[in-house]
Design a protein around this motif. Structure first.
Motif, PDB file in Angstrom:
ATOM      1  N   LEU A  35      -0.607   6.766 -25.470  1.00 22.22           N
ATOM      2  CA  LEU A  35      -0.407   5.912 -26.630  1.00 22.22           C
ATOM      3  C   LEU A  35       0.257   6.742 -27.722  1.00 22.22           C
ATOM      4  N   LEU A  36       1.421   6.315 -28.192  1.00 22.48           N
ATOM      5  CA  LEU A  36       2.141   7.059 -29.215  1.00 22.48           C
ATOM      6  C   LEU A  36       1.502   6.848 -30.587  1.00 22.48           C
ATOM      7  N   VAL A  37       1.474   7.918 -31.381  1.00 21.23           N
ATOM      8  CA  VAL A  37       0.984   7.877 -32.762  1.00 21.23           C
ATOM      9  C   VAL A  37       2.129   8.318 -33.669  1.00 21.23           C
ATOM     10  N   GLY A  38       2.641   7.397 -34.460  1.00 25.63           N
ATOM     11  CA  GLY A  38       3.749   7.703 -35.352  1.00 25.63           C
ATOM     12  C   GLY A  38       3.301   8.538 -36.538  1.00 25.63           C
ATOM     13  N   TYR A  39       4.052   9.608 -36.798  1.00 26.31           N
ATOM     14  CA  TYR A  39       3.716  10.562 -37.858  1.00 26.31           C
ATOM     15  C   TYR A  39       4.395  10.117 -39.161  1.00 26.31           C
ATOM     16  N   ASN A  40       3.576   9.606 -40.109  1.00 26.10           N
ATOM     17  CA  ASN A  40       4.063   9.189 -41.417  1.00 26.10           C
ATOM     18  C   ASN A  40       3.156   9.758 -42.511  1.00 26.10           C
ATOM     19  N   VAL A  41       2.575  10.938 -42.278  1.00 24.99           N
ATOM     20  CA  VAL A  41       1.625  11.523 -43.225  1.00 24.99           C
ATOM     21  C   VAL A  41       2.254  12.726 -43.916  1.00 24.99           C
ATOM     22  N   SER A  42       1.659  13.117 -45.044  1.00 28.82           N
ATOM     23  CA  SER A  42       2.128  14.288 -45.779  1.00 28.82           C
ATOM     24  C   SER A  42       1.684  15.562 -45.067  1.00 28.82           C
ATOM     25  N   THR A  43       2.244  16.679 -45.484  1.00 35.68           N
ATOM     26  CA  THR A  43       1.873  17.964 -44.870  1.00 35.68           C
ATOM     27  C   THR A  43       0.394  18.269 -45.072  1.00 35.68           C
ATOM     28  N   THR A  44      -0.210  17.747 -46.132  1.00 32.65           N
ATOM     29  CA  THR A  44      -1.651  17.950 -46.349  1.00 32.65           C
ATOM     30  C   THR A  44      -2.460  17.361 -45.205  1.00 32.65           C
ATOM     31  N   TRP A  45      -1.996  16.249 -44.651  1.00 36.42           N
ATOM     32  CA  TRP A  45      -2.716  15.559 -43.585  1.00 36.42           C
ATOM     33  C   TRP A  45      -2.309  16.007 -42.191  1.00 36.42           C
ATOM     34  N   ASP A  46      -1.279  16.816 -42.098  1.00 36.65           N
ATOM     35  CA  ASP A  46      -0.755  17.223 -40.801  1.00 36.65           C
ATOM     36  C   ASP A  46      -1.846  17.803 -39.906  1.00 36.65           C
ATOM     37  N   GLN A  47      -2.625  18.733 -40.437  1.00 41.51           N
ATOM     38  CA  GLN A  47      -3.682  19.391 -39.669  1.00 41.51           C
ATOM     39  C   GLN A  47      -4.698  18.385 -39.148  1.00 41.51           C
ATOM     40  N   ARG A  70       7.776   5.413 -37.660  1.00 49.00           N
ATOM     41  CA  ARG A  70       8.716   4.324 -37.929  1.00 49.00           C
ATOM     42  C   ARG A  70       8.266   3.440 -39.075  1.00 49.00           C
ATOM     43  N   ALA A  71       7.136   3.774 -39.699  1.00 45.94           N
ATOM     44  CA  ALA A  71       6.612   2.947 -40.784  1.00 45.94           C
ATOM     45  C   ALA A  71       7.583   2.964 -41.956  1.00 45.94           C
ATOM     46  N   ARG A  72       7.666   1.867 -42.649  1.00 44.28           N
ATOM     47  CA  ARG A  72       8.592   1.738 -43.769  1.00 44.28           C
ATOM     48  C   ARG A  72       7.804   1.610 -45.068  1.00 44.28           C
ATOM     49  N   GLY A  73       7.805   2.667 -45.863  1.00 46.90           N
ATOM     50  CA  GLY A  73       7.162   2.603 -47.157  1.00 46.90           C
ATOM     51  C   GLY A  73       5.652   2.672 -47.094  1.00 46.90           C
ATOM     52  N   LYS A  74       5.027   2.452 -48.248  1.00 46.96           N
ATOM     53  CA  LYS A  74       3.589   2.637 -48.394  1.00 46.96           C
ATOM     54  C   LYS A  74       2.774   1.622 -47.609  1.00 46.96           C
ATOM     55  N   ASN A  75       3.340   0.468 -47.296  1.00 43.62           N
ATOM     56  CA  ASN A  75       2.558  -0.540 -46.594  1.00 43.62           C
ATOM     57  C   ASN A  75       2.313  -0.185 -45.136  1.00 43.62           C
ATOM     58  N   CYS A  76       2.955   0.881 -44.637  1.00 40.79           N
ATOM     59  CA  CYS A  76       2.708   1.363 -43.273  1.00 40.79           C
ATOM     60  C   CYS A  76       2.977   0.261 -42.260  1.00 40.79           C
ATOM     61  N   ARG A  77       4.227  -0.190 -42.232  1.00 39.48           N
ATOM     62  CA  ARG A  77       4.632  -1.271 -41.332  1.00 39.48           C
ATOM     63  C   ARG A  77       4.308  -0.904 -39.887  1.00 39.48           C
ATOM     64  N   PRO A  78       3.666  -1.809 -39.138  1.00 44.81           N
ATOM     65  CA  PRO A  78       3.310  -1.502 -37.745  1.00 44.81           C
ATOM     66  C   PRO A  78       4.533  -1.500 -36.840  1.00 44.81           C
ATOM     67  N   THR A  79       4.395  -0.797 -35.730  1.00 41.72           N
ATOM     68  CA  THR A  79       5.406  -0.787 -34.679  1.00 41.72           C
ATOM     69  C   THR A  79       4.766  -1.294 -33.407  1.00 41.72           C
ATOM     70  N   ALA A  80       5.388  -2.267 -32.772  1.00 38.97           N
ATOM     71  CA  ALA A  80       4.813  -2.858 -31.565  1.00 38.97           C
ATOM     72  C   ALA A  80       4.567  -1.801 -30.504  1.00 38.97           C
ATOM     73  N   GLY A  81       3.374  -1.865 -29.893  1.00 42.33           N
ATOM     74  CA  GLY A  81       3.064  -1.025 -28.754  1.00 42.33           C
ATOM     75  C   GLY A  81       2.591   0.370 -29.078  1.00 42.33           C
ATOM     76  N   ARG A  82       2.276   0.659 -30.339  1.00 43.53           N
ATOM     77  CA  ARG A  82       1.845   2.005 -30.700  1.00 43.53           C
ATOM     78  C   ARG A  82       1.056   1.988 -32.010  1.00 43.53           C
ATOM     79  N   ILE A  83       0.577   3.159 -32.406  1.00 43.94           N
ATOM     80  CA  ILE A  83      -0.124   3.359 -33.676  1.00 43.94           C
ATOM     81  C   ILE A  83       0.847   4.003 -34.660  1.00 43.94           C
ATOM     82  N   GLU A  84       0.797   3.584 -35.917  1.00 43.59           N
ATOM     83  CA  GLU A  84       1.472   4.294 -36.995  1.00 43.59           C
ATOM     84  C   GLU A  84       0.393   4.842 -37.930  1.00 43.59           C
ATOM     85  N   ALA A  85       0.438   6.154 -38.210  1.00 46.58           N
ATOM     86  CA  ALA A  85      -0.522   6.802 -39.110  1.00 46.58           C
ATOM     87  C   ALA A  85       0.202   7.187 -40.388  1.00 46.58           C
TER      88      ALA A  85
END
Length: 254
Positions: A35-47, A70-85
């Motif tokens: 299951l893919l997890v899209g990386y949309n977090v700051s460097t503080t959250w990377d760890q 693939r999330a667009r902006g602060k609303n963290c738009r979902p992407t079909a078939g995966r998780i966006e963080a």
């Protein structure tokens, strides 16, 4: 509005012998699946995102793989078939973290995890223990795990699926010998095996599904199904039509 922790989950009131979230799961035709997890977090959250992925990859039934977000902006738009963080300063919304799942029938079609830096930048929550607990738990909701326990001030179970006022355990919590709630425990992995013990004839992993974007406030989460701020727990459902729904579970801070 008081500070809240917003999650997608079921509605247990105490330690659960079975802490799957209803029957919700990703459809797939075999184990182990990725299951893919899209990386949309700051460097503080990377760890902390990396640690959550490593922790849950101890499971025998699923593997998480970090990929470009693939999330667009602060609303963290979902992407079909995966998780966006996602992480952002969402403002004084009252919530610390959000996990949302889109479902068709019992199958998860897309999911998001959001963490609110407005609160994580404060002295109360700006600690490795709080960041680990919330990220570990939010990601797990996105593949069908629920809480083992929702009581904040009882002894820790040693699982990030257990609510607590003292996530790193030890002195300062319900017991001076409290376990850490920063990572999964054996029961979490066993529950994942139960959730994913059957196979489906189709797959929703990496597949196309309609997207929707519930916002950051209760007014956008649809109908209040049960609970209240006074009770400490609420559950919302948003009907998107065509058999699709979004569930939002709210834990109100004590």
């Amino acid at each position: 509005m008081g500070l809240v922790l917003v999650l997608i989950a079921a509605f247990p009131s105490a330690a659960a012998a079975d802490h799957s979230w209803g029957s919700y799961h990703w459809a797939r035709t075999s184990n182990s699946f990725t299951l893919l997890v899209g990386y949309n977090v700051s460097t503080t959250w990377d760890q902390y995102l990396d640690e959550a992925i490593v922790d849950w990859n101890e499971s025998t039934v699923l593997q998480l793989a970090e990929t470009a977000g693939r999330a667009r902006g602060k609303n963290c738009r979902p992407t079909a078939g995966r998780i966006e963080a996602c992480s952002a300063s969402y403002g004084s919304t009252g919530w610390l973290g959000v996990a949302q799942i889109w479902v068709r029938g019992s199958h998860i079609t897309q999911a998001t995890t959001r963490v609110n830096d407005t609160y994580f930048n404060t002295a109360t929550y700006n600690s490795p223990a709080w960041r680990r607990l919330v990220m570990c738990q939010e990601i797990a909701h996105d593949f069908g795990l629920d809480h083992q326990d929702e009581i904040f001030n009882n002894p820790n179970l040693g699982s990030c699926m257990d609510y607590t006022n003292d996530p790193d355990g030890g002195a300062g919590g319900a017991s001076p010998t409290d376990l850490s709630n920063e990572h999964p425990n054996l029961h979490d992995y066993e529950q994942l095996e139960t959730i994913y013990e059957h196979f489906d004839s189709t797959s929703t992993v990496g597949q196309v599904a309609a997207a929707g974007e519930p916002g950051n406030a209760p007014a956008s989460w649809g109908q209040l199904v049960r609970g209240s701020q006074a009770s400490g727990v609420s559950l919302y459902v948003l009907d998107l039509g065509n058999g699709q729904r979004v569930y939002t579970h709210v834990i109100w801070a004590r």
